[in-house]
Design a protein around this motif. Structure first.
Motif, PDB file in Angstrom:
ATOM      1  N   GLY A 156       0.821  -1.199   0.000  1.00 53.43           N
ATOM      2  CA  GLY A 156       0.000   0.000   0.000  1.00 53.43           C
ATOM      3  C   GLY A 156       0.854   1.248   0.000  1.00 53.43           C
ATOM      4  O   GLY A 156       2.025   1.235  -0.381  1.00 53.43           O
ATOM      5  N   VAL A 157       0.249   2.330   0.458  1.00 49.96           N
ATOM      6  CA  VAL A 157       0.933   3.609   0.607  1.00 49.96           C
ATOM      7  C   VAL A 157       1.055   3.874   2.099  1.00 49.96           C
ATOM      8  O   VAL A 157       0.069   3.810   2.821  1.00 49.96           O
ATOM      9  N   THR A 158       2.269   4.137   2.551  1.00 54.20           N
ATOM     10  CA  THR A 158       2.521   4.417   3.960  1.00 54.20           C
ATOM     11  C   THR A 158       2.815   5.897   4.115  1.00 54.20           C
ATOM     12  O   THR A 158       3.687   6.433   3.426  1.00 54.20           O
ATOM     13  N   VAL A 159       2.075   6.556   5.007  1.00 51.58           N
ATOM     14  CA  VAL A 159       2.282   7.972   5.296  1.00 51.58           C
ATOM     15  C   VAL A 159       2.604   8.099   6.776  1.00 51.58           C
ATOM     16  O   VAL A 159       1.896   7.546   7.619  1.00 51.58           O
ATOM     17  N   VAL A 160       3.678   8.838   7.085  1.00 50.87           N
ATOM     18  CA  VAL A 160       4.089   9.022   8.471  1.00 50.87           C
ATOM     19  C   VAL A 160       4.120  10.509   8.782  1.00 50.87           C
ATOM     20  O   VAL A 160       4.937  11.251   8.229  1.00 50.87           O
ATOM     21  N   GLU A 161       3.195  10.961   9.640  1.00 52.41           N
ATOM     22  CA  GLU A 161       3.227  12.342  10.121  1.00 52.41           C
ATOM     23  C   GLU A 161       4.282  12.453  11.214  1.00 52.41           C
ATOM     24  O   GLU A 161       4.447  11.539  12.007  1.00 52.41           O
ATOM     25  N   TRP A 162       4.988  13.580  11.238  1.00 55.42           N
ATOM     26  CA  TRP A 162       6.067  13.840  12.192  1.00 55.42           C
ATOM     27  C   TRP A 162       7.229  12.876  11.975  1.00 55.42           C
ATOM     28  O   TRP A 162       7.924  12.481  12.901  1.00 55.42           O
ATOM     29  N   ALA A 163       7.453  12.507  10.737  1.00 55.36           N
ATOM     30  CA  ALA A 163       8.456  11.491  10.403  1.00 55.36           C
ATOM     31  C   ALA A 163       9.871  11.876  10.801  1.00 55.36           C
ATOM     32  O   ALA A 163      10.707  10.994  11.012  1.00 55.36           O
ATOM     33  N   SER A 164      10.165  13.157  10.942  1.00 54.33           N
ATOM     34  CA  SER A 164      11.525  13.546  11.334  1.00 54.33           C
ATOM     35  C   SER A 164      11.889  12.996  12.709  1.00 54.33           C
ATOM     36  O   SER A 164      13.068  12.843  13.026  1.00 54.33           O
ATOM     37  N   LEU A 165      10.878  12.666  13.524  1.00 55.03           N
ATOM     38  CA  LEU A 165      11.140  12.091  14.847  1.00 55.03           C
ATOM     39  C   LEU A 165      11.723  10.685  14.754  1.00 55.03           C
ATOM     40  O   LEU A 165      12.341  10.209  15.713  1.00 55.03           O
ATOM     41  N   ILE A 166      11.495  10.023  13.633  1.00 55.78           N
ATOM     42  CA  ILE A 166      12.043   8.675  13.431  1.00 55.78           C
ATOM     43  C   ILE A 166      12.834   8.622  12.122  1.00 55.78           C
ATOM     44  O   ILE A 166      12.889   7.585  11.459  1.00 55.78           O
ATOM     45  N   ARG A 167      13.452   9.719  11.755  1.00 53.38           N
ATOM     46  CA  ARG A 167      14.160   9.840  10.473  1.00 53.38           C
ATOM     47  C   ARG A 167      15.078   8.652  10.194  1.00 53.38           C
ATOM     48  O   ARG A 167      15.106   8.122   9.090  1.00 53.38           O
ATOM     49  N   ASP A 168      15.835   8.215  11.175  1.00 48.97           N
ATOM     50  CA  ASP A 168      16.782   7.125  10.961  1.00 48.97           C
ATOM     51  C   ASP A 168      16.104   5.783  10.695  1.00 48.97           C
ATOM     52  O   ASP A 168      16.744   4.846  10.224  1.00 48.97           O
ATOM     53  N   TRP A 169      14.828   5.691  10.997  1.00 47.51           N
ATOM     54  CA  TRP A 169      14.090   4.436  10.804  1.00 47.51           C
ATOM     55  C   TRP A 169      13.323   4.415   9.481  1.00 47.51           C
ATOM     56  O   TRP A 169      12.765   3.383   9.115  1.00 47.51           O
ATOM     57  N   MET A 170      13.289   5.548   8.802  1.00 46.72           N
ATOM     58  CA  MET A 170      12.545   5.625   7.540  1.00 46.72           C
ATOM     59  C   MET A 170      13.364   4.973   6.421  1.00 46.72           C
ATOM     60  O   MET A 170      14.581   5.105   6.383  1.00 46.72           O
ATOM     61  N   PRO A 171      12.683   4.281   5.493  1.00 46.68           N
ATOM     62  CA  PRO A 171      13.431   3.636   4.403  1.00 46.68           C
ATOM     63  C   PRO A 171      14.063   4.666   3.461  1.00 46.68           C
ATOM     64  O   PRO A 171      13.620   5.818   3.387  1.00 46.68           O
ATOM     65  N   GLU A 172      15.072   4.235   2.748  1.00 42.30           N
ATOM     66  CA  GLU A 172      15.804   5.144   1.858  1.00 42.30           C
ATOM     67  C   GLU A 172      14.930   5.705   0.747  1.00 42.30           C
ATOM     68  O   GLU A 172      15.178   6.802   0.274  1.00 42.30           O
ATOM     69  N   HIS A 173      13.917   4.975   0.310  1.00 42.65           N
ATOM     70  CA  HIS A 173      13.081   5.443  -0.809  1.00 42.65           C
ATOM     71  C   HIS A 173      11.953   6.383  -0.364  1.00 42.65           C
ATOM     72  O   HIS A 173      11.061   6.697  -1.142  1.00 42.65           O
ATOM     73  N   THR A 174      12.024   6.877   0.861  1.00 42.32           N
ATOM     74  CA  THR A 174      11.002   7.772   1.393  1.00 42.32           C
ATOM     75  C   THR A 174      10.979   9.096   0.634  1.00 42.32           C
ATOM     76  O   THR A 174      12.016   9.662   0.325  1.00 42.32           O
ATOM     77  N   THR A 175       9.784   9.580   0.359  1.00 45.21           N
ATOM     78  CA  THR A 175       9.582  10.930  -0.169  1.00 45.21           C
ATOM     79  C   THR A 175       9.206  11.809   1.011  1.00 45.21           C
ATOM     80  O   THR A 175       8.249  11.530   1.729  1.00 45.21           O
TER      81      THR A 175
END
Length: 142
Positions: free
Chosen positions: A98-117
């Motif tokens: 699906g499509v994954t959207v993360v609000e406040w994603a900078s709080l977990i920046r190191d856990w976000m996948p490399e292909h994140t927009t």
């Protein structure tokens, strides 16, 4: 992208949602009230999801499966430890088609996948917003 109203933010995100094919990860950042949830509501409409979309602030994740693609909507504003993301199966959501959207994603920046927009929504006036979209290559150095 410049938005002069919540309706314009919604419409922009809806067009984006109409063009998603699954597997995308979108990281949303911006101040409280900047329009992150409005953006997700528009994105959901573009995916054909008709149910009401609300911020999952206290539940961490909301799943919407009524459209052409599932939408996994995270809000990590109140997360105590990024490890909590993996305790709830974050990696499974990322590979869920699906499509994954993360609000406040900078709080977990190191856990976000490399292909994140990365999408930053900033105040630019009473109702105006500046929406900046960055791919993974130019957002990792923040």
């Amino acid at each position: 992208m410049w938005s002069n109203s919540p309706m314009e933010t919604y419409a922009f995100a809806k067009r984006m949602g109409e063009n998603l094919s699954g597997g995308e990860v979108l990281a949303l950042d911006g101040d409280l009230g900047a329009g992150k949830t409005v953006f997700v509501q528009g994105l959901a409409a573009g995916l054909g999801i008709s149910e009401a979309v609300t911020s999952p602030t206290f539940t961490l994740v909301q799943e919407y499966r009524g459209g052409r693609l599932p939408l996994f909507h995270f809000d990590v504003y109140r997360i105590g430890d990024p490890e909590e993301m993996f305790e709830i199966g974050f990696s499974e959501y990322l590979s869920g088609g699906g499509v994954t959207v993360v609000e406040w994603a900078s709080l977990i920046r190191d856990w976000m996948p490399e292909h994140t927009t990365w999408i930053e929504i900033s105040y630019a006036g009473e109702n105006a917003r500046d929406i900046t979209i960055k791919n993974a290559e130019n957002s990792r150095e923040k």
